[in-house]
Design an enzyme around this catalytic site. Structure first.
Site, short mmCIF file in Angstrom:
data_model
loop_
_atom_site.label_atom_id
_atom_site.label_comp_id
_atom_site.label_asym_id
_atom_site.label_seq_id
_atom_site.Cartn_x
_atom_site.Cartn_y
_atom_site.Cartn_z
CB SER A 187 -0.90 -0.03 1.23
OG SER A 187 -1.25 1.28 1.60
CE1 TYR A 202 -4.44 -1.94 4.82
CE2 TYR A 202 -3.60 0.25 4.36
CZ TYR A 202 -4.09 -0.97 3.92
OH TYR A 202 -4.21 -1.20 2.57
N1 LIG Z 1 -8.67 -0.31 -1.93
C1 LIG Z 1 -7.57 0.42 -1.80
O1 LIG Z 1 -7.62 1.65 -1.99
C2 LIG Z 1 -6.27 -0.20 -1.42
C3 LIG Z 1 -5.15 0.63 -1.35
C4 LIG Z 1 -3.93 0.07 -1.01
C5 LIG Z 1 -3.84 -1.27 -0.77
N2 LIG Z 1 -4.95 -2.07 -0.83
C6 LIG Z 1 -4.79 -3.50 -0.54
O2 LIG Z 1 -5.38 -4.27 -1.57
C7 LIG Z 1 -5.80 -5.53 -1.06
C8 LIG Z 1 -7.23 -5.79 -1.48
O3 LIG Z 1 -8.07 -4.81 -0.88
P1 LIG Z 1 -9.48 -4.39 -1.45
O4 LIG Z 1 -9.50 -2.91 -1.50
O5 LIG Z 1 -9.82 -5.17 -2.64
O6 LIG Z 1 -10.39 -4.79 -0.19
P2 LIG Z 1 -11.75 -5.62 -0.10
O7 LIG Z 1 -12.65 -5.24 -1.21
O8 LIG Z 1 -12.21 -5.43 1.30
O9 LIG Z 1 -11.30 -7.13 -0.33
C9 LIG Z 1 -10.46 -7.78 0.57
C10 LIG Z 1 -10.45 -9.25 0.26
O10 LIG Z 1 -9.72 -9.92 1.31
C11 LIG Z 1 -10.56 -10.88 1.90
N3 LIG Z 1 -10.31 -11.10 3.33
C12 LIG Z 1 -10.36 -10.19 4.32
N4 LIG Z 1 -10.15 -10.78 5.50
C13 LIG Z 1 -9.98 -12.10 5.25
C14 LIG Z 1 -9.77 -13.23 6.08
N5 LIG Z 1 -9.72 -13.12 7.41
N6 LIG Z 1 -9.65 -14.45 5.51
C15 LIG Z 1 -9.73 -14.56 4.16
N7 LIG Z 1 -9.94 -13.54 3.33
C16 LIG Z 1 -10.08 -12.31 3.88
C17 LIG Z 1 -11.95 -10.32 1.71
O11 LIG Z 1 -12.94 -11.30 1.94
P3 LIG Z 1 -14.50 -10.91 2.12
O12 LIG Z 1 -15.04 -10.79 0.73
O13 LIG Z 1 -15.04 -12.08 2.87
O14 LIG Z 1 -14.56 -9.63 2.88
C18 LIG Z 1 -11.85 -9.84 0.28
O15 LIG Z 1 -11.93 -10.90 -0.62
C19 LIG Z 1 -5.63 -5.45 0.45
O16 LIG Z 1 -4.43 -6.10 0.82
C20 LIG Z 1 -5.51 -3.96 0.71
O17 LIG Z 1 -4.78 -3.70 1.87
C21 LIG Z 1 -6.15 -1.55 -1.16
#
Ligand SMILES: NC(=O)c1ccc[n+]([C@@H]2O[C@H](COP(=O)([O-])OP(=O)(O)OC[C@H]3O[C@@H](n4cnc5c(N)ncnc54)[C@H](OP(=O)(O)O)[C@@H]3O)[C@@H](O)[C@H]2O)c1
Ligand SMILES: *[C@@H]1O[C@H](CO)[C@@H](O)[C@H](O)[C@H]1NC(C)=O
Length: 325
Positions: A187, A202
């Site tokens: 991130s 985080y």
């Molecule tokens: N969105 C952003 O702006 C952003 C920016 C920087 C980095 N990131 C990183 O990108 C990655 C994806 O994030 P996203 O934005 O796509 O978030 P998201 O839409 O909340 O998706 C997160 C995914 O991880 C799964 N997950 C969470 N906790 C889990 C657990 N305990 N066991 C198994 N699976 C689990 C979620 O499952 P569920 O569907 O069951 O919730 C979902 O499939 C993350 O590592 C995040 O830190 C995101």
């Protein structure tokens, strides 16, 4: 040539060199962002493992990978969301890919349990690509001591431990065939800005991933395994509750398309061009300004988050009373 002429000539030369350097950097940037051909991911192996593939970036990435003909091992905690994802992919690309689901809650299992479940799940499969994408953040900005204990626990377990142990389970197979690619989704909070107050745990968890990627990329480069940390900034997912609006905020689809183009290349990369531009801008701003403005901005988000939370609590209480009476 007198002294004056010499200085003018030197100044022009220095100016030219720096213009050329900027130009070269710009050309390189355009090449990496838009022109460079992506790696043929199937050359690493016929299967890809994606954690957290039930929503957001991970789900979009799974679709992208299927579109190039990679078979998928999808890891998620929610069986019905996992079914929905794999059925969606089968409907669209089922004629060319196989899909395997592994249901597990990465926040609940021990590291060893995670590694064993992955080893079991990928037994006999030619896994070439792993994306450690599953991640958790705060519900909203908070001071470190205000964060719920379960949230601290799940961030360290999912963002740090799960990525570590899933990699541990997948690496031996890659070592055996001397081929593989791992992308850890980090991130911007941990590498682009000097501090990320009110999202401390985080950002710190993502700093771990960046260093983990950097070190392992050196360890395994000669074994044919390309390891990297990808740096998204804002993506419109349920984690950020943002709507994709401009080049600043990527949609999961546009992010994952860019992500695919970059797997196998640099050990740290910002796949989406809008994010990369933001990194350049942040780089040019003084740290004092970044420190202060990020803190101020998140203090505002914390206020709004607290208000929303107390409103929700009140509504729940009223609903509960309504049901009783
Ligand atoms: N969105 C952003 O702006 C952003 C920016 C920087 C980095 N990131 C990183 O990108 C990655 C994806 O994030 P996203 O934005 O796509 O978030 P998201 O839409 O909340 O998706 C997160 C995914 O991880 C799964 N997950 C969470 N906790 C889990 C657990 N305990 N066991 C198994 N699976 C689990 C979620 O499952 P569920 O569907 O069951 O919730 C979902 O499939 C993350 O590592 C995040 O830190 C995101
Ligand atoms: C910004 O904050 C970080 C973390 O405290 C600190 O290391 C850095 O010196 C700060 N920069 C400035 C210019 O205040």
């Amino acid at each position: 040539m007198d002294v004056e002429e010499f200085f003018i000539a030197a100044a022009i030369a220095i100016g030219l060199v720096s213009v050329c350097k900027s130009l070269l950097n710009f050309v390189r940037w355009v090449w990496v962002m838009f022109v460079r051909p992506p790696k043929n991911l199937k050359e690493y192996g016929s299967w890809a493992v994606v954690t957290g593939s039930t929503d957001g970036i991970g789900k979009a990435l799974a679709f992208e990978m299927a579109s190039v003909g990679l078979n998928l091992v999808l890891v998620g905690r929610n069986p019905s969301k996992l079914e929905a994802t794999s059925n969606g992919i089968r409907q669209k690309y089922g004629y060319k890919v196989e899909i395997k689901n592994i249901v597990m809650d990465l926040a609940k299992l021990s590291g060893e349990e995670i590694a064993r479940a992955i080893e079991e799940g990928i037994k006999g499969l030619d896994v070439g690509v792993l994306v450690n994408n599953a991640g958790v953040a705060y519900p909203y900005a908070k001071f470190f001591h205000e964060v719920d204990l379960e949230v601290v626990e799940s961030i360290t377990k999912v963002n740090i431990e799960a990525a570590t142990w899933v990699s541990r389970a997948v690496l031996p197979g890659m070592l055996k065939k001397k081929k593989g690619a791992i992308a850890n989704i980090g991130s911007g909070s941990s590498v682009i800005v000097p501090s990320y107050p009110l999202y401390t745990v985080y950002a710190a968890s993502k700093a771990y991933l960046a260093m983990f990627s950097r070190c392992t990329s050196v360890e395994y480069k000669q074994q044919g395994i390309d390891i990297q940390c990808q740096i998204p900034i804002f993506v419109a997912t349920k984690m950020t509750k943002l709507k994709a609006s401009s080049f600043l905020i990527a949609s999961p689809e546009s992010y994952s398309k860019a992500s695919m183009r970059c797997i196998g290349y640099e050990h740290i990369c910002t796949p989406y061009w809008g994010h990369s531009l933001q990194w350049l801008i942040a780089h040019a701003l003084p740290d004092v300004l970044l420190n202060a403005s990020i803190f101020q901005y998140f203090l505002g988000m914390r206020k709004r988050g607290q208000l929303k939370e107390s409103r929700n609590k009140k509504m729940q209480q009223e609903n509960a009373l309504g049901h009783c009476g």
